[in-house]
Design a protein around this motif. Structure first.
Motif, PDB file in Angstrom:
ATOM      1  N   GLY A 278       0.830  -1.206   0.000  1.00  0.00           N
ATOM      2  CA  GLY A 278       0.000   0.000   0.000  1.00  0.00           C
ATOM      3  C   GLY A 278       0.857   1.246   0.000  1.00  0.00           C
ATOM      4  O   GLY A 278       1.855   1.342  -0.721  1.00  0.00           O
ATOM      5  N   HIS A 279       0.501   2.214   0.851  1.00  0.00           N
ATOM      6  CA  HIS A 279       1.243   3.485   0.877  1.00  0.00           C
ATOM      7  C   HIS A 279       2.450   3.445   1.812  1.00  0.00           C
ATOM      8  O   HIS A 279       3.081   4.471   2.050  1.00  0.00           O
ATOM      9  N   GLY A 280       2.778   2.259   2.355  1.00  0.00           N
ATOM     10  CA  GLY A 280       4.044   2.064   3.055  1.00  0.00           C
ATOM     11  C   GLY A 280       4.083   2.432   4.515  1.00  0.00           C
ATOM     12  O   GLY A 280       5.140   2.317   5.139  1.00  0.00           O
ATOM     13  N   GLU A 281       2.973   2.828   5.086  1.00  0.00           N
ATOM     14  CA  GLU A 281       2.994   3.247   6.496  1.00  0.00           C
ATOM     15  C   GLU A 281       3.397   2.096   7.413  1.00  0.00           C
ATOM     16  O   GLU A 281       4.244   2.270   8.301  1.00  0.00           O
ATOM     17  N   PHE A 282       2.819   0.921   7.207  1.00  0.00           N
ATOM     18  CA  PHE A 282       3.176  -0.230   8.047  1.00  0.00           C
ATOM     19  C   PHE A 282       4.601  -0.676   7.762  1.00  0.00           C
ATOM     20  O   PHE A 282       5.338  -1.044   8.684  1.00  0.00           O
ATOM     21  N   THR A 283       5.027  -0.632   6.520  1.00  0.00           N
ATOM     22  CA  THR A 283       6.388  -1.015   6.141  1.00  0.00           C
ATOM     23  C   THR A 283       7.423  -0.227   6.939  1.00  0.00           C
ATOM     24  O   THR A 283       8.441  -0.779   7.383  1.00  0.00           O
ATOM     25  N   MET A 284       7.156   1.049   7.127  1.00  0.00           N
ATOM     26  CA  MET A 284       8.106   1.923   7.811  1.00  0.00           C
ATOM     27  C   MET A 284       8.282   1.558   9.284  1.00  0.00           C
ATOM     28  O   MET A 284       9.239   2.000   9.925  1.00  0.00           O
ATOM     29  N   THR A 285       7.388   0.739   9.821  1.00  0.00           N
ATOM     30  CA  THR A 285       7.520   0.267  11.203  1.00  0.00           C
ATOM     31  C   THR A 285       8.864  -0.413  11.425  1.00  0.00           C
ATOM     32  O   THR A 285       9.418  -0.375  12.521  1.00  0.00           O
ATOM     33  N   PHE A 286       9.406  -1.026  10.372  1.00  0.00           N
ATOM     34  CA  PHE A 286      10.608  -1.844  10.503  1.00  0.00           C
ATOM     35  C   PHE A 286      11.858  -1.177   9.937  1.00  0.00           C
ATOM     36  O   PHE A 286      12.913  -1.805   9.854  1.00  0.00           O
ATOM     37  N   ALA A 287      11.753   0.091   9.587  1.00  0.00           N
ATOM     38  CA  ALA A 287      12.857   0.792   8.921  1.00  0.00           C
ATOM     39  C   ALA A 287      14.125   0.838   9.761  1.00  0.00           C
ATOM     40  O   ALA A 287      15.237   0.778   9.217  1.00  0.00           O
ATOM     41  N   ASP A 288      13.993   0.945  11.080  1.00  0.00           N
ATOM     42  CA  ASP A 288      15.176   1.053  11.927  1.00  0.00           C
ATOM     43  C   ASP A 288      15.473  -0.241  12.672  1.00  0.00           C
ATOM     44  O   ASP A 288      16.245  -0.251  13.631  1.00  0.00           O
ATOM     45  N   LYS A 289      14.856  -1.356  12.229  1.00  0.00           N
ATOM     46  CA  LYS A 289      15.035  -2.623  12.934  1.00  0.00           C
ATOM     47  C   LYS A 289      15.812  -3.651  12.127  1.00  0.00           C
ATOM     48  O   LYS A 289      16.063  -4.754  12.611  1.00  0.00           O
TER      49      LYS A 289
END
Length: 275
Positions: free
Chosen positions: A70-81
């Motif tokens: 989708g628009h990536g909001e959930f994806t960004m949850t893991f950006a720093d992990k």
């Protein structure tokens, strides 16, 4: 017996949810795939449960693929992990929005999950989907090809809403079959068993949500529909929905229950390329 409300699904303007036309309409309205109604949830939310499950398999060296991001909001949850998270979706407007918020460790690409994946063999340690395409149906090799040996696959799927909602608003909402949850369990048992993955977990669980207003009952039903149909639904239903909502809502709002399926599987440690 309560008289049935207007059924928008029988109107010729109705767009079946999750079709290409439906996604195009959602993207045209907002550029994001996000529920537009107002509500509050009892914790833990389904997305929180799913994010915690994914996070348990991540470290600083992990490469992750979000299928149907989708628009990536959930994806960004893991950006720093983790080392890298790539999100793919077939809707260009969603990916355009996602790329506007991308970080150094995230990428977003327009990719049709039903076709060839633009990734090398054994690229990802974790592949997940939240309501998006499942790459591990029988006869599909691409998911197995791009997943590393021993890699983890997770899927979260919304399986319907009830908790009294369908009884309160007959016509507007259709009753679920008596054996609905058992059928859902069987469906995802079969999907996981046919995926050539080692089964780690399968859960069918409930999430409690409180819709904030009568309008939110209609917004939930008409998510992704065109404004012309929404106007008809509001004209036909709002007054009765307001009366029903006033009689049955709690201080938090109108209680409904969302059903979700959570699947977790693992690739064979000895796999090589396609399975």
């Amino acid at each position: 017996m309560q008289k049935p409300l207007f059924d928008p699904m029988q109107h010729p303007y109705w767009i079946p949810p999750q079709t290409a036309e439906w996604h195009a309409n959602v993207a045209l309205e907002s550029g994001v795939y996000k529920y537009p109604w107002k509500s509050v949830f009892d914790e833990p939310r389904a997305e929180t449960i799913f994010a915690d499950k994914i996070s348990a398999f991540l470290n600083e060296d992990t490469r992750v693929l979000d299928v149907g991001c989708g628009h990536g909001e959930f994806t960004m949850t893991f950006a720093d992990k983790t080392q890298e998270v790539i999100g793919i979706d077939v809707v260009p407007a969603y990916i355009s929005t996602a790329n506007g918020n991308a970080s150094q460790s995230t990428r977003f690409l327009v990719v049709d999950a039903d076709g060839k994946m633009p990734f090398l063999d054994d690229t990802f340690d974790v592949i997940y989907t939240k309501k998006g395409p499942w790459l591990f149906h029988r006869g599909l090799d691409e998911g197995h090809r791009i997943l590393k040996p021993g890699g983890i696959v997770l899927g979260l799927y919304h399986c319907g809403t009830d908790g009294g909602l369908r009884r309160l608003f007959p016509g507007l909402y259709t009753p679920l079959p008596d054996n609905y949850l058992a059928d859902i369990q069987s469906r995802y048992d079969r999907q996981l068993s046919e995926s050539n993955l080692k089964r780690i977990d399968l859960q069918i669980f409930e999430e409690v949500e409180f819709l904030s207003s009568p309008e939110d009952v209609l917004i939930k039903k008409c998510f992704g529909q065109k404004e012309s149909l929404k106007k008809i639904v509001w004209d036909e239903c709002l007054r009765e929905v307001e009366d029903i909502f006033a009689r049955h809502s709690t201080p938090k709002g109108l209680r409904v229950v969302n059903y979700h399926a959570l699947m977790i599987g693992q690739a064979d440690e000895m796999k090589g390329g396609s399975v």
